[in-house]
Write an enzyme that holds these catalytic residues in place. Structure first.
Site, mmCIF file in Angstrom:
data_model
loop_
_atom_site.group_PDB
_atom_site.id
_atom_site.type_symbol
_atom_site.label_atom_id
_atom_site.label_comp_id
_atom_site.label_asym_id
_atom_site.label_seq_id
_atom_site.Cartn_x
_atom_site.Cartn_y
_atom_site.Cartn_z
ATOM 1 C CD GLU A 1 -2.989 -0.900 2.267
ATOM 2 O OE1 GLU A 1 -2.969 0.073 3.026
ATOM 3 O OE2 GLU A 1 -3.805 -1.818 2.370
ATOM 4 N N GLY B 1 -9.236 -8.944 9.057
ATOM 5 C CA GLY B 1 -10.037 -10.166 8.970
ATOM 6 C C GLY B 1 -11.418 -9.901 9.557
ATOM 7 C CG MET C 1 -2.202 -8.532 13.526
ATOM 8 S SD MET C 1 -1.053 -9.689 12.757
ATOM 9 C CE MET C 1 0.165 -9.894 14.036
ATOM 10 C CD GLU C 2 -0.679 -3.878 11.990
ATOM 11 O OE1 GLU C 2 -1.838 -3.770 11.514
ATOM 12 O OE2 GLU C 2 0.035 -4.870 11.782
ATOM 13 C CG ASP D 1 -8.346 -12.551 6.496
ATOM 14 O OD1 ASP D 1 -7.493 -11.670 6.308
ATOM 15 O OD2 ASP D 1 -8.767 -12.854 7.623
HETATM 16 N N1 ADE Z 1 -5.155 -8.687 9.060
HETATM 17 C C1 ADE Z 1 -5.813 -9.211 8.010
HETATM 18 N N2 ADE Z 1 -6.385 -10.375 8.306
HETATM 19 C C2 ADE Z 1 -6.097 -10.609 9.616
HETATM 20 C C3 ADE Z 1 -6.387 -11.658 10.505
HETATM 21 N N3 ADE Z 1 -7.098 -12.709 10.110
HETATM 22 N N4 ADE Z 1 -5.901 -11.577 11.766
HETATM 23 C C4 ADE Z 1 -5.175 -10.504 12.154
HETATM 24 N N5 ADE Z 1 -4.853 -9.493 11.355
HETATM 25 C C5 ADE Z 1 -5.313 -9.530 10.085
#
Ligand code: ADE
Length: 248
Positions: free
Chosen positions: A12, A78, A192-193, A216
């Site tokens: 990105e 996700g 995660m951030e 996802d």
């Molecule tokens: N970022 C994108 N998909 C994720 C997931 N399944 N778990 C944690 N961070 C993500």
């Protein structure tokens, strides 16, 4: 003062680096910070790497060394909520740290010494981002070669503002997702951030906003084609939404 734009996806930020008129590049703490003009705005672009520590240190540098007066995070997430589909956009508000647990000393999710279980994002900018994202999604096919969104199962993507949970875990197991969904009802997606950057921004009184594209369903298939999704889809989303945000 510039706007800091950060992403945990290298793809990105690379897409945005192609568009920026770079005035300076600074390497610090293993990150490359690109200063310059992006579609008429002063910005600092940086690939933060993954996870709460990586993103928190990067956000701190943006604020203390590069004097940004606003941070915008773009990335993927996700889905936790069943109604979300691949390619939908979530503008995070508020943000939880789903792996924060100092119980029995504090309540689960409470961030020590701040007395907060979540961090809010800037409401006015969320509205502007929501409009920017809606405009991008309504015209999504013009941003891709024909058949590319469909190849990822993206048909009629929507855009929501809602709660996001962050933690140092890639979520791919049913037990993980069930725990997050039951302990933090209403959470739309995981990443995660976001909540780590939100904490830094809260502590420095800097407005923060975050836009996540659903990549996802946080299940057994969540790792499949992840890099391809970042290159082919997420980077185009970031470009299109930020361009609309800067040029309403
Ligand atoms: N970022 C994108 N998909 C994720 C997931 N399944 N778990 C944690 N961070 C993500």
């Amino acid at each position: 003062m510039p706007i800091g734009i950060m992403s945990a996806m290298r793809e990105e930020i690379e897409t945005l680096i192609h568009e920026i008129e770079v005035s300076d590049k600074v390497i610090k703490g293993m990150r490359s910070y690109y200063k310059g003009n992006l579609w008429g705005k002063d910005v600092v672009l940086v690939f933060s790497r993954w996870g709460k520590v990586a993103s928190a240190t990067t956000a701190t540098h943006l604020i203390t060394d590069f004097n940004v007066d606003e941070i915008l995070f773009t990335g993927v997430a996700g889905a936790v909520n069943d109604t979300l589909k691949i390619g939908d956009v979530v503008i995070g508000d508020p943000l939880y740290q789903h792996d924060m647990d100092a119980s029995p000393l504090l309540e689960p999710f409470e961030v020590p010494l701040l007395g907060k279980k979540y961090f809010e994002t800037d409401p006015l900018r969320n509205q502007l981002l929501s409009e920017a994202s809606s405009r991008f999604l309504s015209d999504i096919r013009s941003h891709f070669e024909s058949g590319v969104p469909e190849a990822f199962g993206i048909e009629d993507p929507k855009n929501l503002i809602g709660p996001v949970a962050s933690g140092d875990q890639f979520i791919s197991k049913r037990t993980q997702i069930e725990r997050i969904g039951s302990e933090l009802p209403g959470v739309l997606c995981v990443e995660m951030e976001g909540a780590a950057v939100a904490q830094v921004c809260y502590e420095y009184h800097v407005p923060f906003n975050i836009v996540r594209t659903i990549s996802d369903k946080a299940n057994d298939n969540s790792h499949i084609d992840f890099p391809k999704f970042a290159t082919d889809i997420a980077s185009r989303y970031a470009r299109g939404i930020i361009k609309n945000y800067f040029r309403p």
